[in-house]
Scaffold this active site. Sequence first.
Site, PDB file in Angstrom:
ATOM      1  N   CYS A 105       0.851  -1.017  -0.011  1.00 26.14           N
ATOM      2  CA  CYS A 105      -0.023  -0.149   0.018  1.00 26.14           C
ATOM      3  C   CYS A 105       0.862   1.155  -0.140  1.00 26.14           C
ATOM      4  O   CYS A 105       1.854   1.381   0.886  1.00 26.14           O
ATOM      5  CB  CYS A 105      -0.871   0.162   1.340  1.00 26.14           C
ATOM      6  SG  CYS A 105      -1.986   1.359   1.429  1.00 26.14           S
ATOM      7  N   CYS A 150      -0.871   3.387  -6.538  1.00 26.29           N
ATOM      8  CA  CYS A 150      -1.887   3.044  -5.423  1.00 26.29           C
ATOM      9  C   CYS A 150      -2.121   1.521  -5.932  1.00 26.29           C
ATOM     10  O   CYS A 150      -2.300   1.168  -7.162  1.00 26.29           O
ATOM     11  CB  CYS A 150      -3.192   3.725  -5.266  1.00 26.29           C
ATOM     12  SG  CYS A 150      -4.301   2.831  -4.463  1.00 26.29           S
TER      13      CYS A 150
END
Length: 249
Positions: free
Chosen positions: A69, A174
């Site tokens: 992440c 992302c």
Amino acid sequence: MFVCVLDSGIGGLAICKSLEQNFTCPFVYFADSAFCPYGDLPLDVLESRLQTLCRFWHKRGAVAIVLACNTASVLQPMLQQETDVAILPIVQPTCQQIARQGWAKVCVLATKNTVQSGVYKSCLQSVGVEAQQIACPNFVPLVESGANLQNCLPVVAKSLALVEQDCQAIVLGCTHFGLLRGAMQQVSDLPILDCNNLCLPSLQSSLCLLGLQKVGDVVQKTHQTMHFCSANGTKLCQTSGVQFKLLNV
Ligand code: DGL
């Protein structure tokens, strides 16, 4: 002894899959769906949540925690100060790979928190790559909802319309955004560079340095990855096809 791979939802599954195929040790995937999206959380709330999760998985025997992440990776230096377990981020490895590919200017799509931190801009600048950044707060909810291509197109097109003319490539900053690649390819001709792939060589080296064994001719894989989440297990399963066990943490 296992490696924990962490994300706010299903975005980190691709990284987990690649790593588990290459290493013999067990892997645990944790989708922190109760706190998703990380990209919009106040940073102090996110930091304290990630500290709780790192402590939790360290206590249960994790030898490394992979932050699959980008938003969580922003906080890696703070998290690492708190613990002995290796906390592996993905932003710097991604930027190093982009630099190796020789791009002069790229456009990074990321969450609001990642863009506001400026981590991609400064990291890419330090390796000689100019970066435009675009925050895409609508992308993660879209992916987590399992929206189909037609529903994703208008949202994706709106963000990609902001890409400056002189950008040579789009960087998916992302881990969720890889799941919108199909929609992006319909509205842009630029090459798409995905953090999910770019970070892998560096993550693999880091795991090898920690003494973890790679799958080879002699040593075979025997463990199945366990998938846990902090909320909405049924929805996660519907969108990803992976079974998640609910964990109270
Ligand atoms: N997939 C994560 C990232 O790479 C977090 C997305 C979110 O929860 O906002 O930033």
